[in-house]
Design a protein around this motif. Structure first.
Motif: not given
Length: 163
Positions: A38-47, A49-59
């Motif tokens: 996801v090139r723009d990063g993403i906001l997901v919910k962990h197990e 119940g809290l939301d966390y932001q992930y940034t894009h990185e090529v791996f």
């Protein structure tokens, strides 16, 4: 049926699996969270119940074949990873291993991960002159149970028939 199973058996054609990784260490200034597709990063919910932001990185991510196995291993290869992470790794206390977590989400449901690999320890970090960095992470000692019994022909003479 689990979300993981239904993703592969019942999913629509355009549904994607989103791979998220998390690298942390007690001496890091922050937890590094990356998503690869996801090139723009993403906001997901962990197990939790809290939301966390992930940034894009090529791996590139290579997991062991069996998801239900206790001896999980993951190899993460960054083509060009952030200088901030590089600085944190170089200055980390090597007596404590870094912790690696992997989560996979469906792109239509970011409220709960399909797959979670937790408590993997980064056992090695290798880099080359081209800027490619590889992390090897595995679950330490989850399948190291020993019974303490040694089976010998003297104690169990019927074993001779199996030899």
């Amino acid at each position: 049926m689990s979300d993981y199973t239904s993703f592969f058996l019942n999913a629509k054609g355009g549904l994607l699996r989103i791979d998220c990784i998390e690298i942390s260490h007690p001496s890091f200034s922050k937890v590094f969270r990356f998503v690869r597709n996801v090139r723009d990063g993403i906001l997901v919910k962990h197990e939790d119940g809290l939301d966390y932001q992930y940034t894009h990185e090529v791996f590139e991510l290579n997991r062991s074949n069996v998801t239900a196995d206790l001896d999980q291993t993951v190899q993460i290869t960054f083509a060009d990873y952030k200088d901030e992470l590089k600085f944190e790794i170089e200055s980390a206390d090597y007596t404590l291993p870094a912790t690696f977590k992997y989560r996979a989400y469906r792109d239509d449901d970011l409220s709960m991960p399909m797959i979670v690999l937790e408590m993997l320890q980064v056992i090695s970090v290798n880099n080359d002159s081209f800027g490619i960095v590889t992390f090897d992470a595995k679950a330490e000692g989850l399948n190291d149970v020993k019974t303490g019994l040694v089976y010998s022909i003297e104690d169990y003479p019927m074993l001779r028939a199996l030899l």
